[in-house]
Write a protein that holds these residues in place. Structure first.
Motif, PDB file in Angstrom:
ATOM      1  N   ALA A  99     -40.179   9.355  29.211  1.00 45.87           N
ATOM      2  CA  ALA A  99     -40.335   8.033  28.613  1.00 45.87           C
ATOM      3  C   ALA A  99     -40.486   6.998  29.725  1.00 45.87           C
ATOM      4  O   ALA A  99     -39.767   7.037  30.732  1.00 45.87           O
ATOM      5  CB  ALA A  99     -39.123   7.712  27.744  1.00 45.87           C
ATOM      6  N   SER A 145     -53.074  15.375  20.645  1.00 47.38           N
ATOM      7  CA  SER A 145     -52.237  14.217  20.971  1.00 47.38           C
ATOM      8  C   SER A 145     -53.060  13.014  21.415  1.00 47.38           C
ATOM      9  O   SER A 145     -52.551  11.892  21.461  1.00 47.38           O
ATOM     10  CB  SER A 145     -51.223  14.584  22.054  1.00 47.38           C
ATOM     11  OG  SER A 145     -51.871  14.832  23.291  1.00 47.38           O
ATOM     12  N   GLY A 149     -51.400   7.184  20.056  1.00 44.62           N
ATOM     13  CA  GLY A 149     -50.383   7.099  21.083  1.00 44.62           C
ATOM     14  C   GLY A 149     -49.177   7.943  20.710  1.00 44.62           C
ATOM     15  O   GLY A 149     -48.831   8.060  19.535  1.00 44.62           O
ATOM     16  N   MET A 150     -48.560   8.562  21.700  1.00 41.82           N
ATOM     17  CA  MET A 150     -47.382   9.395  21.479  1.00 41.82           C
ATOM     18  C   MET A 150     -46.184   8.768  22.195  1.00 41.82           C
ATOM     19  O   MET A 150     -46.347   7.990  23.132  1.00 41.82           O
ATOM     20  CB  MET A 150     -47.621  10.814  21.980  1.00 41.82           C
ATOM     21  CG  MET A 150     -48.714  11.550  21.215  1.00 41.82           C
ATOM     22  SD  MET A 150     -48.196  12.027  19.568  1.00 41.82           S
ATOM     23  CE  MET A 150     -49.775  12.183  18.719  1.00 41.82           C
ATOM     24  N   ARG A 151     -44.979   9.138  21.789  1.00 43.86           N
ATOM     25  CA  ARG A 151     -43.796   8.474  22.314  1.00 43.86           C
ATOM     26  C   ARG A 151     -43.073   9.315  23.353  1.00 43.86           C
ATOM     27  O   ARG A 151     -43.308  10.505  23.495  1.00 43.86           O
ATOM     28  CB  ARG A 151     -42.837   8.109  21.186  1.00 43.86           C
ATOM     29  CG  ARG A 151     -42.308   9.287  20.399  1.00 43.86           C
ATOM     30  CD  ARG A 151     -41.504   8.810  19.208  1.00 43.86           C
ATOM     31  NE  ARG A 151     -40.965   9.932  18.452  1.00 43.86           N
ATOM     32  CZ  ARG A 151     -39.706  10.036  18.084  1.00 43.86           C
ATOM     33  NH1 ARG A 151     -38.830   9.108  18.424  1.00 43.86           N
ATOM     34  NH2 ARG A 151     -39.290  11.073  17.401  1.00 43.86           N
ATOM     35  N   LYS A 152     -42.205   8.658  24.085  1.00 42.32           N
ATOM     36  CA  LYS A 152     -41.289   9.264  25.046  1.00 42.32           C
ATOM     37  C   LYS A 152     -42.023  10.133  26.075  1.00 42.32           C
ATOM     38  O   LYS A 152     -42.930   9.660  26.738  1.00 42.32           O
ATOM     39  CB  LYS A 152     -40.188  10.035  24.302  1.00 42.32           C
ATOM     40  CG  LYS A 152     -39.311   9.128  23.446  1.00 42.32           C
ATOM     41  CD  LYS A 152     -38.159   9.868  22.802  1.00 42.32           C
ATOM     42  CE  LYS A 152     -37.274   8.920  22.019  1.00 42.32           C
ATOM     43  NZ  LYS A 152     -36.135   9.612  21.382  1.00 42.32           N
ATOM     44  N   THR A 155     -45.998  10.168  26.110  1.00 42.85           N
ATOM     45  CA  THR A 155     -46.808   8.950  26.183  1.00 42.85           C
ATOM     46  C   THR A 155     -47.920   9.058  27.220  1.00 42.85           C
ATOM     47  O   THR A 155     -49.094   8.819  26.926  1.00 42.85           O
ATOM     48  CB  THR A 155     -45.925   7.731  26.495  1.00 42.85           C
ATOM     49  OG1 THR A 155     -44.956   7.578  25.460  1.00 42.85           O
ATOM     50  CG2 THR A 155     -46.758   6.461  26.584  1.00 42.85           C
ATOM     51  N   SER A 245     -45.854   3.477  11.732  1.00 44.03           N
ATOM     52  CA  SER A 245     -44.487   3.741  11.297  1.00 44.03           C
ATOM     53  C   SER A 245     -44.324   5.186  10.853  1.00 44.03           C
ATOM     54  O   SER A 245     -43.271   5.810  11.063  1.00 44.03           O
ATOM     55  CB  SER A 245     -44.097   2.795  10.162  1.00 44.03           C
ATOM     56  OG  SER A 245     -44.987   2.935   9.058  1.00 44.03           O
ATOM     57  N   ARG A 248     -44.632   7.564  13.969  1.00 44.65           N
ATOM     58  CA  ARG A 248     -43.384   7.574  14.737  1.00 44.65           C
ATOM     59  C   ARG A 248     -42.428   8.653  14.223  1.00 44.65           C
ATOM     60  O   ARG A 248     -41.733   9.308  15.002  1.00 44.65           O
ATOM     61  CB  ARG A 248     -42.710   6.201  14.649  1.00 44.65           C
ATOM     62  CG  ARG A 248     -41.435   6.077  15.480  1.00 44.65           C
ATOM     63  CD  ARG A 248     -40.847   4.689  15.375  1.00 44.65           C
ATOM     64  NE  ARG A 248     -41.721   3.698  15.951  1.00 44.65           N
ATOM     65  CZ  ARG A 248     -42.333   2.723  15.260  1.00 44.65           C
ATOM     66  NH1 ARG A 248     -42.149   2.634  13.941  1.00 44.65           N
ATOM     67  NH2 ARG A 248     -43.112   1.854  15.858  1.00 44.65           N
ATOM     68  N   THR A 251     -43.768  12.454  15.221  1.00 43.55           N
ATOM     69  CA  THR A 251     -43.913  12.919  16.610  1.00 43.55           C
ATOM     70  C   THR A 251     -42.571  12.887  17.331  1.00 43.55           C
ATOM     71  O   THR A 251     -41.610  12.321  16.869  1.00 43.55           O
ATOM     72  CB  THR A 251     -44.913  12.035  17.367  1.00 43.55           C
ATOM     73  OG1 THR A 251     -44.436  10.678  17.367  1.00 43.55           O
ATOM     74  CG2 THR A 251     -46.278  12.101  16.723  1.00 43.55           C
TER      75      THR A 251
END
Length: 251
Positions: A99, A145, A149-152, A155, A245, A248, A251
């Motif tokens: 992240a 992916s 956008g992807m998280r943590k 990303t 939302s 989130r 993923t």
């Protein structure tokens, strides 16, 4: 001269995972191979196995794709040795990451340099060869992916894969005479890169099965392909349209 029944395929990151399996499957289809990777001991073992199984010509070279000068030299050497390169698969990549802002900048930087800057160097070198030859097929390996956008820890990885897809689209817009450009979006295909996440990942498929779908799409010279088609085609469509939302929570 090229004496192959089908042509010559150059694959980067061919010492393991998707690159290794693509090499095996292209050889079984009659192609000769130019393979490169950082780990030459493993790469040479892969090449020996393919030669023994198929009798195809397989040449290898050590290559760190973050070294732009080396990329150009290795690609040109392969072109000189074979006389022609029909297809170049930009596959080399890493999946490290953290992240942003949590102290993982080195891993994120390494992923960005390998996956995007390395892909850019490979694309430059490939197109120099194809423009000179007047033909060629450039294949860029992206990822599902890349679609959002992807998280943590994902990303930076997702951003690099989105960049690769954008490169492919820009080149298709340029419409270079004699050059086909494909971008492949693999879903979860078992490989060395994702071994740690296999137990908690849905829809993971065996390497051979997943790569068979990749190779089939590449052979058809599709502009873009989500592979394996099921379930990744409908998932791709959903990812493109769902609100952030919901993404989130997925993923």
């Amino acid at each position: 001269m090229n004496t192959s029944a089908e042509g010559v395929v150059l694959i980067t990151g061919a010492s393991s995972g998707l690159g290794e399996e693509m090499a095996c499957q292209f050889a079984s289809r009659g192609y000769e191979l130019a393979l490169c990777a950082r780990r030459t001991d493993r790469l040479d073992a892969v090449a020996a196995e393919i030669r023994a199984a198929t009798g195809r010509r397989v040449e290898t070279a050590a290559l760190d794709v973050t070294d732009a000068v080396a990329v150009e030299e290795v690609f040109q050497d392969f072109a000189n040795h074979f006389g022609v390169i029909d297809r170049i698969v930009v596959n080399a990549g890493v999946g490290q990451g953290a992240a942003l802002g949590t102290g993982g900048r080195q891993a994120n930087h390494r992923t960005a340099m390998t996956n995007f800057i390395g892909a850019l160097s490979q694309t430059e070198a490939a197109l120099e060869i194809f423009r000179r030859q007047g033909h060629g097929h450039l294949v860029l390996i992206s990822s599902i992916s890349a679609l959002r956008g992807m998280r943590k820890s994902m990303t930076t990885y997702a951003a690099t894969k989105a960049g690769i897809a954008s490169l492919a689209e820009g080149l298709r817009l340029e419409n270079i005479n004699g050059v086909d450009v494909s971008v492949i979006y693999p879903g979860y295909i078992r490989s060395e890169m994702n071994a740690a996440m296999e137990a908690k990942t849905r829809f993971m498929v065996d390497t051979r099965v997943g790569v068979k779908a990749m190779v089939a799409a590449i052979e058809k010279r599709r502009a873009k392909a989500y592979v394996p088609r099921w379930p990744w085609m409908p998932i791709a469509m959903a990812l493109k349209t769902l609100p952030l939302s919901i993404i989130r929570n997925l993923t």
